[in-house]
Design an enzyme around this catalytic site. Sequence first.
Site, mmCIF file in Angstrom:
data_model
loop_
_atom_site.group_PDB
_atom_site.id
_atom_site.type_symbol
_atom_site.label_atom_id
_atom_site.label_comp_id
_atom_site.label_asym_id
_atom_site.label_seq_id
_atom_site.Cartn_x
_atom_site.Cartn_y
_atom_site.Cartn_z
ATOM 1 N N ASP A 105 -1.279 -1.614 -1.040
ATOM 2 C CA ASP A 105 -1.876 -3.142 -1.576
ATOM 3 C C ASP A 105 -2.842 -3.635 -0.307
ATOM 4 O OD1 ASP A 105 -2.240 -6.021 -1.562
ATOM 5 O OD2 ASP A 105 -0.190 -6.303 -2.018
ATOM 6 N N ASP A 133 3.739 -0.614 -3.725
ATOM 7 C CA ASP A 133 4.628 -1.473 -4.747
ATOM 8 C C ASP A 133 4.569 -0.528 -6.024
ATOM 9 O OD1 ASP A 133 5.658 -2.995 -6.705
ATOM 10 O OD2 ASP A 133 5.176 -4.923 -5.350
ATOM 11 N N ASP A 155 1.782 -1.720 2.163
ATOM 12 C CA ASP A 155 2.908 -2.052 1.115
ATOM 13 C C ASP A 155 2.425 -1.235 -0.058
ATOM 14 O OD1 ASP A 155 4.502 -3.142 -0.625
ATOM 15 O OD2 ASP A 155 3.663 -4.903 -0.916
#
Lengths: 328, 378
Positions: free
Chosen positions: B286, B97, B95
């Site tokens: 992440d 972000d 992930d």
Amino acid sequence: MSEALDPSLLMQLPFLSEAKALFSDNGITVRDLGDPAHDHLLQAGRRRLESDLFEGHPPSWPFEETRGDQALSFLVAALIAKVTSDRELCSKFALSEAQNAAQILRQHLYRSDGPYVLTRVLRSLGFQASTVCLCFGQATYDVAIDGLDLLNRIAPEQHPSWFPFVRGEAYLRAADAIQLARSAIARLILERLNKSDGPVVPAAVSRVALQVSSSCRLVNRKDPLSTYGRKPCVLKAMDRLVAGSNLSQFERFLVASSLLAAGAPVASVAELFKHSPDYDESITLYQVNHIAGSRGGRRYSPPSCNKVALHGLCVKGCPLLRGKEDGL
Amino acid sequence: MTSSPQEFLKKAFRAYYFKNVESVEVPEEVEKREFGLLNFDNAMVRHLTCANAGEVKALLVKESPRSAYCSVAYYESPGAPMEEKGLIKADLAFDIDSDDLHLPCAAKHDFVICESCHTPTKDDVDRCPSCASTKLTSIHWVCNDCIAAAREEVLKLQDFLERDFGVLTSQIRTYFSGNRGFHLSVVGSKYEVLDQRGRTELVEYLSGKGLSIKQLGLSKRRPLNEQYYKLPTADEPGWRGRVAAAFQSSTSVNSRDAIAKAFSEQPDGFEALLAKTVDKLGVKVDAGVTTDTHRVFRMGMTLHDKSGLIKKRYQNVIHTDPFVDAVAFGSDPVKVSIDYAPEFSLMGLAFGPYRRQVCDLPTYAAVYLMAKDMAVPV
């Protein structure tokens, strides 16, 4: 290059799965360790374990035993360590043995087949490894390890970013590969020691385990239980028990509760009472389980020095008395 | 009759799944996956199972959830409680972000809003400057610069996965996450059996953790000319090569000369320079997502609850504009009341900023603001 490891090297790396074959033909079982004829093996194991724990390495080779006995001493030392059920002790033993194995591999590197032996040992430890001779820039790499294996089993002191990864394969210099092997060996030994089921061991092994565990705890001085197994009163009662004397109920409680408090398993403690002239297996197991708290829900602590003294069992010269004449 | 934002979104999401359920990506070995749905009551339902793709689609149409997730893991009994599921393997999930990239544009568009009076403020305050309420919510907005920066991370990650870890391009699936960044899934690689510790090591490799001047062959205790040939070259694999290439690209000399020059100019400051270089070269994923083998991950082509945008799959992220490609809804006008919304762009159109006003917005923009709790239908 032959795939099999040289038996003399295997004897020095007895934790490898291939080494099992070397031990299977000698006919010695765990039960035999209670036989005085094999006491030298038990003592060799004890010496090895104590050297691992207190010196940080196995005893210096060569000593009087044959190489086969030296290797067997590892198995006996591991058995004693397992019987103690002491995680810290087991961990120290595993780390020391792994460190010793790393030293042997390091020495082996100077031989022409050194890198191949290192790779072979890594493969035996479950790594997908191969010997290479690669140069990137000025750096030379000796061993290729599958990237998945390296990520899953990298040594705690290593970082994957230190190694060049090329399309799923990581390259290591011999010194780094030995560090990886050392970590894997320590983990392997610990995993085996932590396996839940161990054999029921003869009383002689339990006694040695208790003594080693107590010495270790006394040295560490962290554990409030440290004194139990080492108390001369307990050792004296155990000696009388093993010699076939009919112990009083209090002495039996002293021995059983002290052994249990020092981490000995119920089965091994019960086994010790086989020497008692009125031994009854079911009654012994019932009572030991009761003291251990597996029956009745209450775990009994070993009796205090005061109580031992009141029963006239306090031994003169006990290091726990600290100048007092007896436990009172 | 005016509906609440939740009712409006529920209706819109239901319409989306009714029309587009065939485009939803059903994961491989669907019968071994755990599914999770976040419904409009904000309740998360996990441990759901589906025997086949048809059941997955039926579930989505029936529930029309606010968010739909699927486990990265393959289980023996996916419907059992967590400790009884029996982990077989797990896809690698990443992930990225934009919020984690600490971009300079965040200062321009992130803000704090008062939950009581809806007054926005840019300042880092404990109390609302208007009503003194302490109920403040930080809003992380997203702009094209955020997406561009996240895209750079995706490209770096793809490079690491392919060049260093030997993952095939066909095993990498890249998605716009539906809100502030990108998701990458690696399906069918040998790394499926990486345990949690191994995944942590993988994340650390991606970030360059543990690299020091020693790995570059440098020591402050020895003369530089003795170390010169231990310095990395740009054609080396792994991190040494990456660092060498970065030093080389900033000068007109070869990597060894560039590193030697930088080191001799500021031997004490070189470690900080190296750390900065590594930070720039590493991928900021992440770690919690990648290391958690029991994580449920948003399903491809489903809607993001915080934006109403689609988690859209891309073959190539370079020339993409998720604020156009991932828009799920049409442009029928919807009248909404907005307390505050910063500037944003969707379908190539610029919207906002808005402050205490009622206006007609295309459905996709109205959904976007309602999903972010910034607008109510009038």
